[in-house]
Design an enzyme around this catalytic site. Structure first.
Site, PDB file in Angstrom:
ATOM      1  N   LYS A 207      35.157 -77.293  68.935  1.00 23.61           N
ATOM      2  CA  LYS A 207      35.401 -78.612  68.363  1.00 23.61           C
ATOM      3  C   LYS A 207      34.105 -79.148  67.780  1.00 23.61           C
ATOM      4  O   LYS A 207      33.357 -79.896  68.403  1.00 23.61           O
ATOM      5  CB  LYS A 207      35.937 -79.566  69.437  1.00 23.61           C
ATOM      6  N   SER A 399      43.883 -80.380  63.921  1.00 17.56           N
ATOM      7  CA  SER A 399      43.644 -81.359  64.978  1.00 17.56           C
ATOM      8  C   SER A 399      44.812 -82.343  65.033  1.00 17.56           C
ATOM      9  O   SER A 399      45.933 -81.937  65.286  1.00 17.56           O
ATOM     10  CB  SER A 399      42.304 -82.052  64.746  1.00 17.56           C
TER      11      SER A 399
END
Length: 603
Positions: A207, A399
């Site tokens: 991430k 996401s």
């Protein structure tokens, strides 16, 4: 005397009152006429001219036409304040629909691809346009010619759909491979004295949306995923060139490694183009080779405006296209982002309309607020309970963009789509040190409890505060992965292995089960028709939530003015990154957001 004075005061007051009243009335009339003139001008600007298609026309595809993935919610977005003229936008759906219609139109002799403008079209749009042109050739047998003075790599990728490719003799040709990168701001944060606390689950090692604020370069994990994405996208390009031009993939990479194809003459020598010509010579060649009296163009945008829906199908069941583009944000808003409340209302309209048999949701989003994504996820679930829901992924559906896609019956992505990035993070900037050191401003407060000051934005989180906030971040990540496992019918162990915030290309996502098939919006519509069992009895509609009414127009005009007179004019393509920094520095809460990716040397 006193009576006379009173009368004079009354007369004076009356004069002042009447004068003031007259001024108010006159001002209101003038103001009303002013705004009436403004909106009359805008209305006249928005009137479209009637387009006439020549009997021997060549469809001109020019990406300077402002090709967009979805129609803007803002009716004033195309207003040029300098010239007071309205620009135009062409949606990808209308573009593909027009190319398909041209197959059967006897007035259209062929297609001419000219990439002088390039515009703001995304890579996935090139992929879908290219496929539409290939389908046009296969179905109609009509010609396709490409010509330009400068070929970038993605522009050339689109041009390889043509039968003949020409380049201006003194132009330029780029064949060097792709590069993908991002900008890092830790040095800037250090200089400003802003202390950034990042809250990221340990499992979300990929991430990388937070990395620009805590690093000066890519982490090993981020470099791994970026390299994989770049290699995959370059593979799409080289595969297309190898197939259409008959140049071996190994040779294509050798030429790129050695920068051997940078001039028009080199492009002709190695078989990338069919000839070096000036524009007038290309026109003469087309007239001679394809038997045209003269080359008469109709632009893709103009031709798209002439394509009418089948009036015989007005009572058929509807397949609705719903657009989800931009960041996923809480509440409502006037711009082209996915606001949870506004988008949920649009989905509710699809739920309530019994004439809608299936829904295609076109997602083009890097994510955003995890809370907003969850609200939209719930509404998507309710929609899917009533009718088939198909996701069509554009350039980015990652996401939070993947979060809202997970409940669908099927997911269709372009091969170059950026998707996945199943992960979350939180961030809390502390401005106390910056304010004190740079501006001499200090902060103090009283608290009723030990940690009442948590998240004030003045001081970095203490260990206990960090642990408390991380509970929320971990909870959101657990829910995100569980919803993906549920929606994709995958074991949670596999989802956790694929998650961690890693970004995948559409082609990679298909291989690992995050996407069902690769294709464009047209392919997604075909899946929706099949899922709903409609056969040939259907009609396509676009379900949008464009703002209406006077106040909506005024608000949207205000947004357009602000955007046009701010840094956009100075920063150009970097404006998006500027906006991202501005929003992220002051952002609170848990976010499902993919990293911002810059591609240099590929357009």
């Amino acid at each position: 005397m006193e009576v006379t004075a009173k009368k004079e005061r009354h007369l004076s007051f009356g004069k002042v009152f009447l004068a003031s009243l007259l001024a108010v009335v006159a001002g209101s009339v003038v103001s009303g006429l002013f705004w009436l003139g403004i909106f009359s001008s805008i209305s006249s600007l928005m009137q479209s001219e009637v387009v006439t298609v020549p009997e021997q026309a060549v469809l001109r595809i020019d990406l300077a036409e402002n090709l967009v993935d979805a129609p803007s919610r803002n009716p004033m977005s195309q207003l040029d304040l300098m010239t007071m003229s309205m620009g135009s936008e062409l949606t990808l759906y209308d573009a593909v629909r027009a190319i398909e219609a041209a197959q059967y139109d006897d007035r259209i002799e062929g297609i001419y691809i000219n990439l002088a403008g390039m515009g703001s079209a995304e890579v996935a749009a090139f992929e879908e346009l290219r496929q539409a042109i290939l389908d046009f050739k296969a179905a109609s047998g009509k010609f396709v010619v490409a010509y330009n003075s400068i070929y970038s790599q993605w522009g050339y990728y689109l041009a390889t759909a043509a039968d003949r490719i020409y380049i201006e003799p003194e132009g330029s040709f780029e064949w060097a491979g792709l590069t993908m990168g991002t900008l890092f701001y830790k040095g800037l944060m250090d200089k400003l004295g802003i202390e950034m606390t990042i809250l990221r689950p340990s499992a979300c090692k990929y991430k990388s949306a937070v990395e620009p604020f805590i690093r000066t370069d890519m982490s090993p994990e981020n470099r791994e995923q970026m390299q994989s994405l770049a290699d995959n996208m370059w593979g799409v390009v080289t595969e297309a060139v190898a197939s259409s031009r008959g140049i071996d993939s190994a040779e294509l990479n050798r030429l790129a490694d050695n920068l051997e194809v940078m001039l028009p003459q080199e492009a002709e020598e190695y078989g990338f183009v069919d000839g070096l010509m000036y524009a007038d010579e290309v026109m003469e060649s087309m007239e001679e080779e394809y038997g045209l009296d003269t080359v008469e163009f109709v632009s893709l945008g103009d031709y798209a405006s002439t394509i009418a829906y089948d009036v015989n199908n007005l009572t058929a069941p509807k397949v609705a296209i719903v657009y989800a583009g931009g960041m996923v944000l809480d509440g409502s808003g006037p711009d082209d982002n996915i606001y949870a409340d506004d988008f949920s209302q649009t989905l509710q309209r699809a739920i309530d309309d019994d004439d809608i048999a299936a829904v295609v949701v076109r997602v083009n989003s890097p994510g955003g607020s995890a809370l907003a994504a969850d609200i939209i996820w719930r509404k998507m679930e309710l929609l899917r309970e009533k009718k088939p829901v198909i996701i069509s992924m554009g350039q980015t559906a990652a996401s939070g963009g993947y979060y809202i896609s997970a409940p669908a019956d099927a997911i269709v992505a372009d091969r170059t789509t950026l998707t996945g990035s199943i992960g979350v993070y939180g961030q809390l900037p502390a401005f106390g040190k910056a304010l004190k050191d740079k501006l001499g401003i200090t902060y103090d407060a009283v608290n009723t409890n030990r940690y009442s000051n948590v998240g004030s934005g003045m001081e970095p989180l203490k260990d206990a505060e960090y642990a408390a906030v991380m509970r929320s971040v971990d909870r959101v990540y657990a829910r995100f992965t569980a919803l993906v496992a549920q929606g994709r019918n995958l074991p949670i162990e596999k989802v956790l292995d694929l998650a961690g915030g890693r970004v995948w290309s559409g082609a990679q996502a298909q291989e690992i089960g995050l996407v069902d098939t690769c294709g464009g919006l047209k392919a997604a519509i075909a899946v929706a028709i099949d899922k709903a069992g409609l056969g040939d009895n259907y009609r396509i509609v676009e379900l949008t939530d464009e703002m209406t009414g006077l106040m909506a127009m005024l608000r949207s005009l205000n947004v357009s003015v602000r955007e046009k007179i701010t840094a956009r004019s100075e920063l150009g393509d970097l404006y998006r990154e500027y906006s991202r920094i501005e929003s992220m520095v002051g952002r609170r809460g848990v976010y499902a957001m993919m990293p911002e990716v810059f591609r240099f040397g590929d357009r």
